[in-house]
Write a protein that holds these residues in place. Sequence first.
Motif, PDB file in Angstrom:
ATOM      1  N   GLN A 185     -13.299 -15.811  -7.675  1.00  0.00           N
ATOM      2  CA  GLN A 185     -12.581 -16.172  -6.539  1.00  0.00           C
ATOM      3  C   GLN A 185     -13.004 -14.488  -5.746  1.00  0.00           C
ATOM      4  OE1 GLN A 185      -8.466 -16.227  -7.232  1.00  0.00           O
ATOM      5  NE2 GLN A 185      -8.764 -17.824  -8.736  1.00  0.00           N
ATOM      6  N   LYS A 186     -14.003 -13.914  -6.127  1.00  0.00           N
ATOM      7  CA  LYS A 186     -14.682 -13.422  -5.271  1.00  0.00           C
ATOM      8  C   LYS A 186     -13.830 -12.002  -4.941  1.00  0.00           C
ATOM      9  CE  LYS A 186     -18.192 -16.129  -2.687  1.00  0.00           C
ATOM     10  NZ  LYS A 186     -17.290 -17.055  -3.477  1.00  0.00           N
ATOM     11  N   LYS A 187     -12.979 -10.850  -5.902  1.00  0.00           N
ATOM     12  CA  LYS A 187     -12.189 -10.403  -5.615  1.00  0.00           C
ATOM     13  C   LYS A 187     -12.261  -9.298  -7.148  1.00  0.00           C
ATOM     14  CE  LYS A 187      -7.834 -11.917  -7.371  1.00  0.00           C
ATOM     15  NZ  LYS A 187      -6.707 -12.473  -6.907  1.00  0.00           N
ATOM     16  N   TYR A 188     -12.101  -8.104  -6.922  1.00  0.00           N
ATOM     17  CA  TYR A 188     -12.134  -6.959  -7.766  1.00  0.00           C
ATOM     18  C   TYR A 188     -10.476  -5.849  -7.389  1.00  0.00           C
ATOM     19  CZ  TYR A 188     -15.696  -4.083  -6.464  1.00  0.00           C
ATOM     20  OH  TYR A 188     -15.790  -2.740  -5.360  1.00  0.00           O
ATOM     21  N   SER A 189     -10.353  -5.239  -8.672  1.00  0.00           N
ATOM     22  CA  SER A 189      -9.110  -4.456  -8.344  1.00  0.00           C
ATOM     23  C   SER A 189      -9.082  -3.007  -9.120  1.00  0.00           C
ATOM     24  CB  SER A 189      -7.700  -5.408  -9.176  1.00  0.00           C
ATOM     25  OG  SER A 189      -8.069  -6.340  -8.408  1.00  0.00           O
ATOM     26  N   TYR A 190      -9.601  -2.075  -8.670  1.00  0.00           N
ATOM     27  CA  TYR A 190      -9.575  -0.708  -9.774  1.00  0.00           C
ATOM     28  C   TYR A 190      -8.377  -0.387  -9.686  1.00  0.00           C
ATOM     29  CZ  TYR A 190     -10.923   0.115  -4.445  1.00  0.00           C
ATOM     30  OH  TYR A 190     -10.861   0.681  -3.376  1.00  0.00           O
ATOM     31  N   ARG A 191      -8.400   0.679 -10.403  1.00  0.00           N
ATOM     32  CA  ARG A 191      -7.153   1.929  -9.961  1.00  0.00           C
ATOM     33  C   ARG A 191      -7.845   3.143  -9.791  1.00  0.00           C
ATOM     34  NH1 ARG A 191      -2.034   2.911 -10.865  1.00  0.00           N
ATOM     35  NH2 ARG A 191      -1.782   0.558 -11.823  1.00  0.00           N
ATOM     36  N   ALA A 192      -7.330   4.105  -9.203  1.00  0.00           N
ATOM     37  CA  ALA A 192      -7.939   5.192  -8.763  1.00  0.00           C
ATOM     38  C   ALA A 192      -6.955   7.030  -9.415  1.00  0.00           C
ATOM     39  CB  ALA A 192      -8.365   6.072  -7.398  1.00  0.00           C
ATOM     40  N   ASP A 241      -5.301   9.963 -10.007  1.00  0.00           N
ATOM     41  CA  ASP A 241      -4.495  10.533  -8.993  1.00  0.00           C
ATOM     42  C   ASP A 241      -5.372  12.124  -9.650  1.00  0.00           C
ATOM     43  OD1 ASP A 241      -2.520   9.285  -8.867  1.00  0.00           O
ATOM     44  OD2 ASP A 241      -1.270  10.576 -10.268  1.00  0.00           O
ATOM     45  N   GLY A 242      -5.184  12.407  -8.053  1.00  0.00           N
ATOM     46  CA  GLY A 242      -6.648  13.155  -7.440  1.00  0.00           C
ATOM     47  C   GLY A 242      -7.712  12.607  -6.860  1.00  0.00           C
ATOM     48  N   GLY A 243      -7.644  14.070  -6.424  1.00  0.00           N
ATOM     49  CA  GLY A 243      -9.825  13.856  -5.631  1.00  0.00           C
ATOM     50  C   GLY A 243      -9.335  13.531  -4.437  1.00  0.00           C
ATOM     51  N   ALA A 244     -10.482  12.659  -3.943  1.00  0.00           N
ATOM     52  CA  ALA A 244     -10.859  12.987  -1.547  1.00  0.00           C
ATOM     53  C   ALA A 244      -9.420  12.700  -1.034  1.00  0.00           C
ATOM     54  CB  ALA A 244     -11.871  12.304  -2.005  1.00  0.00           C
ATOM     55  N   LEU A 245      -8.389  11.106  -1.911  1.00  0.00           N
ATOM     56  CA  LEU A 245      -7.700  10.940  -1.001  1.00  0.00           C
ATOM     57  C   LEU A 245      -5.927  11.629  -1.552  1.00  0.00           C
ATOM     58  CD1 LEU A 245      -8.119   7.435  -1.138  1.00  0.00           C
ATOM     59  CD2 LEU A 245      -8.711   8.966   0.598  1.00  0.00           C
ATOM     60  N   PRO A 246      -4.910  11.690  -0.654  1.00  0.00           N
ATOM     61  CA  PRO A 246      -3.898  12.427  -0.361  1.00  0.00           C
ATOM     62  C   PRO A 246      -3.127  11.612  -0.821  1.00  0.00           C
ATOM     63  CG  PRO A 246      -4.424  11.716   2.070  1.00  0.00           C
ATOM     64  CD  PRO A 246      -5.692  11.319   0.972  1.00  0.00           C
ATOM     65  N   VAL A 247      -3.879  10.840  -1.660  1.00  0.00           N
ATOM     66  CA  VAL A 247      -2.096   9.593  -2.589  1.00  0.00           C
ATOM     67  C   VAL A 247      -2.301   9.518  -4.357  1.00  0.00           C
ATOM     68  CG1 VAL A 247      -3.261   7.924  -0.721  1.00  0.00           C
ATOM     69  CG2 VAL A 247      -4.375   7.839  -3.458  1.00  0.00           C
ATOM     70  N   THR A 248      -1.100   9.758  -4.450  1.00  0.00           N
ATOM     71  CA  THR A 248      -0.924   9.062  -5.508  1.00  0.00           C
ATOM     72  C   THR A 248      -0.910   7.248  -6.455  1.00  0.00           C
ATOM     73  OG1 THR A 248       1.173   9.218  -6.188  1.00  0.00           O
ATOM     74  CG2 THR A 248      -0.153  11.392  -6.747  1.00  0.00           C
ATOM     75  N   ASN A 249      -1.231   7.466  -7.837  1.00  0.00           N
ATOM     76  CA  ASN A 249      -0.959   5.755  -8.315  1.00  0.00           C
ATOM     77  C   ASN A 249      -1.877   5.111  -6.647  1.00  0.00           C
ATOM     78  OD1 ASN A 249       0.732   6.619 -10.427  1.00  0.00           O
ATOM     79  ND2 ASN A 249       2.237   6.264  -8.645  1.00  0.00           N
ATOM     80  N   TYR A 250      -2.683   5.125  -7.064  1.00  0.00           N
ATOM     81  CA  TYR A 250      -2.878   4.192  -6.127  1.00  0.00           C
ATOM     82  C   TYR A 250      -4.074   3.060  -6.840  1.00  0.00           C
ATOM     83  CZ  TYR A 250      -7.318   2.765  -2.534  1.00  0.00           C
ATOM     84  OH  TYR A 250      -8.290   2.235  -2.054  1.00  0.00           O
ATOM     85  N   THR A 251      -4.325   2.578  -6.247  1.00  0.00           N
ATOM     86  CA  THR A 251      -4.693   0.663  -6.823  1.00  0.00           C
ATOM     87  C   THR A 251      -4.908  -0.197  -5.476  1.00  0.00           C
ATOM     88  OG1 THR A 251      -2.291  -1.294  -6.777  1.00  0.00           O
ATOM     89  CG2 THR A 251      -2.774   0.231  -8.977  1.00  0.00           C
ATOM     90  N   SER A 252      -6.763  -1.470  -5.342  1.00  0.00           N
ATOM     91  CA  SER A 252      -6.525  -1.951  -4.908  1.00  0.00           C
ATOM     92  C   SER A 252      -7.576  -2.586  -4.793  1.00  0.00           C
ATOM     93  CB  SER A 252      -8.202  -0.636  -3.658  1.00  0.00           C
ATOM     94  OG  SER A 252      -8.291  -1.048  -2.894  1.00  0.00           O
ATOM     95  N   THR A 253      -7.230  -3.651  -4.285  1.00  0.00           N
ATOM     96  CA  THR A 253      -8.211  -4.504  -4.117  1.00  0.00           C
ATOM     97  C   THR A 253      -8.951  -5.322  -3.618  1.00  0.00           C
ATOM     98  OG1 THR A 253      -6.096  -5.705  -5.664  1.00  0.00           O
ATOM     99  CG2 THR A 253      -7.699  -7.500  -4.505  1.00  0.00           C
TER     100      THR A 253
END
Length: 146
Positions: A67-74, A76-88
């Motif tokens: 399906q030409k896709k992948y998902s990941y979770r970051a 918390d903390g690090g370079a982005l000002p976010v928490t509970n970050y998931t992405s596809t």
Amino acid sequence: MSEKVSIEAPADVVWAKIKNFNALKDWHPAVADSPADKGNAEGSVRTLKLKDGGTLVETLESYDEAQKKYSYRAKDGGALPVTNYTSTLTVVADGGKSVVEWRGAFYRGYPNNDPPPDKNDEAAIKAVTGVYRGGLANLKKMMESK
């Protein structure tokens, strides 16, 4: 939230450029290095080293070659000002072209009431939008200049 870009290149060619979990350094202009300890296997941990000196640690949650896709979770903390970050990240064929979608879900970096300006909702959305748009614009430029 989601950002999309249409690229004048076949989906298989675009997917080949971005499919490896450790390949972000090859197409995202802000990423200096992106080693992944287990390649494209679920559970693989990728440590992004940004050109401005920041880092992000991300874990591959699912990978679908067909399906030409992948998902990941970051983490918390690090370079982005976010928490509970998931992405596809997904590549979809559109005739002889392709559409790349980068979709993310997250909370602001400061989860409690009255967040400081650098960790509020606006800062989180601005940061992630900037990452997605910068990466997708560069990918389009790279793939269409061949």
